[in-house]
Design a protein around this motif. Structure first.
Motif, PDB file in Angstrom:
ATOM      1  N   GLY A   2      -5.129   0.950   6.872  1.00 47.42           N
ATOM      2  CA  GLY A   2      -4.712  -0.053   5.904  1.00 47.42           C
ATOM      3  C   GLY A   2      -4.005   0.632   4.757  1.00 47.42           C
ATOM      4  O   GLY A   2      -4.274   1.798   4.464  1.00 47.42           O
ATOM      5  N   SER A   3      -3.100  -0.055   4.137  1.00 50.32           N
ATOM      6  CA  SER A   3      -2.348   0.520   3.027  1.00 50.32           C
ATOM      7  C   SER A   3      -3.250   0.721   1.813  1.00 50.32           C
ATOM      8  O   SER A   3      -4.392   0.248   1.783  1.00 50.32           O
ATOM      9  CB  SER A   3      -1.175  -0.400   2.667  1.00 50.32           C
ATOM     10  N   ILE A   4      -2.721   1.405   0.809  1.00 46.55           N
ATOM     11  CA  ILE A   4      -3.471   1.678  -0.410  1.00 46.55           C
ATOM     12  C   ILE A   4      -3.976   0.367  -1.030  1.00 46.55           C
ATOM     13  O   ILE A   4      -3.274  -0.636  -1.072  1.00 46.55           O
ATOM     14  CB  ILE A   4      -2.587   2.454  -1.415  1.00 46.55           C
ATOM     15  N   GLY A   5      -5.228   0.393  -1.489  1.00 43.88           N
ATOM     16  CA  GLY A   5      -5.792  -0.756  -2.187  1.00 43.88           C
ATOM     17  C   GLY A   5      -6.178  -1.929  -1.299  1.00 43.88           C
ATOM     18  O   GLY A   5      -6.450  -3.017  -1.803  1.00 43.88           O
ATOM     19  N   MET A   6      -6.250  -1.713   0.005  1.00 47.61           N
ATOM     20  CA  MET A   6      -6.573  -2.819   0.917  1.00 47.61           C
ATOM     21  C   MET A   6      -8.066  -2.945   1.221  1.00 47.61           C
ATOM     22  O   MET A   6      -8.474  -3.847   1.941  1.00 47.61           O
ATOM     23  CB  MET A   6      -5.796  -2.671   2.230  1.00 47.61           C
ATOM     24  N   GLY A   7      -8.872  -2.032   0.684  1.00 48.42           N
ATOM     25  CA  GLY A   7     -10.323  -2.186   0.840  1.00 48.42           C
ATOM     26  C   GLY A   7     -10.939  -1.468   2.029  1.00 48.42           C
ATOM     27  O   GLY A   7     -12.027  -1.834   2.480  1.00 48.42           O
ATOM     28  N   LEU A  29      -3.254   6.924   7.427  1.00 47.48           N
ATOM     29  CA  LEU A  29      -1.929   6.964   8.061  1.00 47.48           C
ATOM     30  C   LEU A  29      -2.025   6.916   9.588  1.00 47.48           C
ATOM     31  O   LEU A  29      -1.209   7.521  10.287  1.00 47.48           O
ATOM     32  CB  LEU A  29      -1.172   8.216   7.599  1.00 47.48           C
ATOM     33  N   LEU A  30      -2.977   6.179  10.086  1.00 46.70           N
ATOM     34  CA  LEU A  30      -3.193   6.075  11.541  1.00 46.70           C
ATOM     35  C   LEU A  30      -1.934   5.609  12.265  1.00 46.70           C
ATOM     36  O   LEU A  30      -1.572   6.138  13.319  1.00 46.70           O
ATOM     37  CB  LEU A  30      -4.327   5.083  11.815  1.00 46.70           C
ATOM     38  N   LEU A  31      -1.237   4.618  11.707  1.00 44.58           N
ATOM     39  CA  LEU A  31      -0.076   4.035  12.368  1.00 44.58           C
ATOM     40  C   LEU A  31       1.229   4.750  12.012  1.00 44.58           C
ATOM     41  O   LEU A  31       2.240   4.569  12.684  1.00 44.58           O
ATOM     42  CB  LEU A  31       0.037   2.544  12.022  1.00 44.58           C
ATOM     43  N   GLU A  32       1.187   5.563  10.948  1.00 44.49           N
ATOM     44  CA  GLU A  32       2.381   6.316  10.571  1.00 44.49           C
ATOM     45  C   GLU A  32       2.557   7.540  11.475  1.00 44.49           C
ATOM     46  O   GLU A  32       3.671   8.023  11.662  1.00 44.49           O
ATOM     47  CB  GLU A  32       2.301   6.759   9.105  1.00 44.49           C
ATOM     48  N   GLY A  33       1.453   8.055  11.997  1.00 42.17           N
ATOM     49  CA  GLY A  33       1.502   9.200  12.905  1.00 42.17           C
ATOM     50  C   GLY A  33       1.210   8.744  14.324  1.00 42.17           C
ATOM     51  O   GLY A  33       1.557   7.632  14.725  1.00 42.17           O
ATOM     52  N   ALA A  45      -7.207  -3.098   7.622  1.00 39.98           N
ATOM     53  CA  ALA A  45      -7.683  -3.742   6.398  1.00 39.98           C
ATOM     54  C   ALA A  45      -6.480  -4.344   5.685  1.00 39.98           C
ATOM     55  O   ALA A  45      -5.448  -3.682   5.534  1.00 39.98           O
ATOM     56  CB  ALA A  45      -8.368  -2.720   5.500  1.00 39.98           C
ATOM     57  N   SER A  46      -6.606  -5.593   5.264  1.00 36.27           N
ATOM     58  CA  SER A  46      -5.453  -6.258   4.658  1.00 36.27           C
ATOM     59  C   SER A  46      -5.905  -7.227   3.582  1.00 36.27           C
ATOM     60  O   SER A  46      -6.987  -7.818   3.659  1.00 36.27           O
ATOM     61  CB  SER A  46      -4.658  -7.007   5.744  1.00 36.27           C
ATOM     62  N   ALA A  47      -5.059  -7.377   2.574  1.00 32.71           N
ATOM     63  CA  ALA A  47      -5.307  -8.329   1.481  1.00 32.71           C
ATOM     64  C   ALA A  47      -3.954  -8.801   0.969  1.00 32.71           C
ATOM     65  O   ALA A  47      -2.935  -8.132   1.166  1.00 32.71           O
ATOM     66  CB  ALA A  47      -6.097  -7.658   0.355  1.00 32.71           C
ATOM     67  N   PRO A  48      -3.908  -9.941   0.304  1.00 29.86           N
ATOM     68  CA  PRO A  48      -2.637 -10.400  -0.273  1.00 29.86           C
ATOM     69  C   PRO A  48      -2.087  -9.365  -1.249  1.00 29.86           C
ATOM     70  O   PRO A  48      -2.851  -8.631  -1.886  1.00 29.86           O
ATOM     71  CB  PRO A  48      -3.044 -11.692  -1.006  1.00 29.86           C
ATOM     72  N   PHE A  49      -0.760  -9.311  -1.391  1.00 28.24           N
ATOM     73  CA  PHE A  49      -0.126  -8.285  -2.220  1.00 28.24           C
ATOM     74  C   PHE A  49      -0.632  -8.309  -3.656  1.00 28.24           C
ATOM     75  O   PHE A  49      -0.854  -7.247  -4.258  1.00 28.24           O
ATOM     76  CB  PHE A  49       1.396  -8.431  -2.196  1.00 28.24           C
ATOM     77  N   HIS A  50      -0.821  -9.490  -4.227  1.00 24.93           N
ATOM     78  CA  HIS A  50      -1.253  -9.535  -5.635  1.00 24.93           C
ATOM     79  C   HIS A  50      -2.645  -8.926  -5.809  1.00 24.93           C
ATOM     80  O   HIS A  50      -2.947  -8.340  -6.846  1.00 24.93           O
ATOM     81  CB  HIS A  50      -1.207 -10.975  -6.175  1.00 24.93           C
ATOM     82  N   VAL A  51      -3.480  -9.048  -4.780  1.00 24.47           N
ATOM     83  CA  VAL A  51      -4.822  -8.441  -4.835  1.00 24.47           C
ATOM     84  C   VAL A  51      -4.686  -6.925  -4.711  1.00 24.47           C
ATOM     85  O   VAL A  51      -5.302  -6.165  -5.475  1.00 24.47           O
ATOM     86  CB  VAL A  51      -5.711  -8.996  -3.702  1.00 24.47           C
ATOM     87  N   GLN A  52      -3.891  -6.486  -3.751  1.00 28.71           N
ATOM     88  CA  GLN A  52      -3.652  -5.051  -3.564  1.00 28.71           C
ATOM     89  C   GLN A  52      -3.118  -4.415  -4.843  1.00 28.71           C
ATOM     90  O   GLN A  52      -3.614  -3.379  -5.294  1.00 28.71           O
ATOM     91  CB  GLN A  52      -2.653  -4.839  -2.417  1.00 28.71           C
ATOM     92  N   ARG A  53      -2.105  -5.040  -5.420  1.00 25.15           N
ATOM     93  CA  ARG A  53      -1.460  -4.495  -6.619  1.00 25.15           C
ATOM     94  C   ARG A  53      -2.460  -4.370  -7.771  1.00 25.15           C
ATOM     95  O   ARG A  53      -2.502  -3.337  -8.463  1.00 25.15           O
ATOM     96  CB  ARG A  53      -0.288  -5.391  -7.016  1.00 25.15           C
ATOM     97  N   ALA A  54      -3.253  -5.406  -7.980  1.00 23.93           N
ATOM     98  CA  ALA A  54      -4.239  -5.385  -9.076  1.00 23.93           C
ATOM     99  C   ALA A  54      -5.265  -4.271  -8.864  1.00 23.93           C
ATOM    100  O   ALA A  54      -5.632  -3.558  -9.807  1.00 23.93           O
ATOM    101  CB  ALA A  54      -4.938  -6.742  -9.175  1.00 23.93           C
ATOM    102  N   PRO A 108       4.656  -0.929   6.101  1.00 26.81           N
ATOM    103  CA  PRO A 108       4.347  -2.184   5.398  1.00 26.81           C
ATOM    104  C   PRO A 108       3.144  -2.919   6.005  1.00 26.81           C
ATOM    105  O   PRO A 108       2.920  -2.866   7.223  1.00 26.81           O
ATOM    106  CB  PRO A 108       5.630  -3.003   5.575  1.00 26.81           C
ATOM    107  N   ASP A 109       2.403  -3.591   5.144  1.00 32.64           N
ATOM    108  CA  ASP A 109       1.208  -4.311   5.591  1.00 32.64           C
ATOM    109  C   ASP A 109       1.538  -5.312   6.692  1.00 32.64           C
ATOM    110  O   ASP A 109       0.779  -5.463   7.657  1.00 32.64           O
ATOM    111  CB  ASP A 109       0.570  -5.030   4.389  1.00 32.64           C
ATOM    112  N   SER A 110       2.671  -5.996   6.574  1.00 32.92           N
ATOM    113  CA  SER A 110       3.022  -7.000   7.586  1.00 32.92           C
ATOM    114  C   SER A 110       3.194  -6.366   8.961  1.00 32.92           C
ATOM    115  O   SER A 110       2.803  -6.947   9.987  1.00 32.92           O
ATOM    116  CB  SER A 110       4.316  -7.720   7.180  1.00 32.92           C
ATOM    117  N   VAL A 111       3.749  -5.148   8.996  1.00 33.63           N
ATOM    118  CA  VAL A 111       3.927  -4.440  10.270  1.00 33.63           C
ATOM    119  C   VAL A 111       2.574  -3.985  10.806  1.00 33.63           C
ATOM    120  O   VAL A 111       2.293  -4.103  12.005  1.00 33.63           O
ATOM    121  CB  VAL A 111       4.873  -3.233  10.090  1.00 33.63           C
ATOM    122  N   LYS A 112       1.729  -3.488   9.921  1.00 37.78           N
ATOM    123  CA  LYS A 112       0.394  -3.048  10.346  1.00 37.78           C
ATOM    124  C   LYS A 112      -0.392  -4.213  10.937  1.00 37.78           C
ATOM    125  O   LYS A 112      -1.093  -4.064  11.945  1.00 37.78           O
ATOM    126  CB  LYS A 112      -0.365  -2.429   9.168  1.00 37.78           C
TER     127      LYS A 112
END
Length: 198
Positions: free
Chosen positions: A14-19, A118-122, A134-143, A165-169
């Protein structure tokens, strides 16, 4: 003679801040061993870490008795892809060896989780049985991210540039674990994964 059973390997990303860390805690709560790649990186770069001599050789002045000086090393590689690649060539193999030891220690378990940002980046996704994102709406991630000490808008944008990008993940995931719509939903999803894998 029956085939030897091995654990089902869940790759959590999951991207940064996704929990992801909270999700890992929930897996542990349910008795599932978790390998934390970020913690492994901190260990190999910490006091007495196996990667320190090579890092110091490659980036002089960035290490000391307390391990890597994160500010100095960050300044040495931030925004410099070639230097970042050199650092990764030092750190990733050391972390990979720790992961293999984790898998050997837990080879009799029914399932394990590899928490890898970075599981999906490599190519890590090729070695797991199920990809959980792990995913959350962008405004939640950003905060969440901007609430971290020392984080800035620029740093946040730079991290996002280096992550899928989260959408691709979400599209690549076998299962998406929502973390921005209440803890109960998150826990139910984790519990359902553990039940299904067992």
């Amino acid at each position: 003679m029956g085939l030897k059973r091995r654990p089902v390997i869940v790759g959590l990303t999951g991207s940064i801040g996704m929990g992801k860390s909270k999700i890992s805690d929930k897996f542990r709560h349910l008795g599932v061993p978790v390998f934390d790649a970020d913690a492994a990186v901190r260990e190999v770069q910490g006091p007495g870490g196996v990667a320190l001599p090579a890092i110091e050789t490659e980036f002089p002045g960035t290490t000391g008795p307390s391990g890597v000086d994160r500010a100095k090393l960050g300044a040495a590689v931030f925004g410099k892809p070639d230097r970042l690649k050199r650092l990764e060539r030092i750190v990733h193999p050391a972390v990979g060896r720790m992961q293999q030891r984790f898998l050997r220690r837990n080879r009799s378990r029914r399932m394990v989780v590899l928490d890898i940002p970075l599981l999906l980046e490599g190519e890590g996704w090729k070695h797991v049985d199920l990809v959980a994102v792990a995913s959350a709406p962008f405004h939640v991630q950003r905060a969440r991210v901007l609430a971290r000490p020392g984080m800035t808008q620029e740093k946040f944008r730079n991290v996002l540039r280096h992550q899928t990008p989260d959408s691709v993940k979400r599209d690549l995931a076998d299962v998406v674990i929502e973390t921005g719509r209440g803890r109960l939903l998150t826990f139910r999803t984790v519990k359902s994964i553990v039940k299904a894998m067992r």
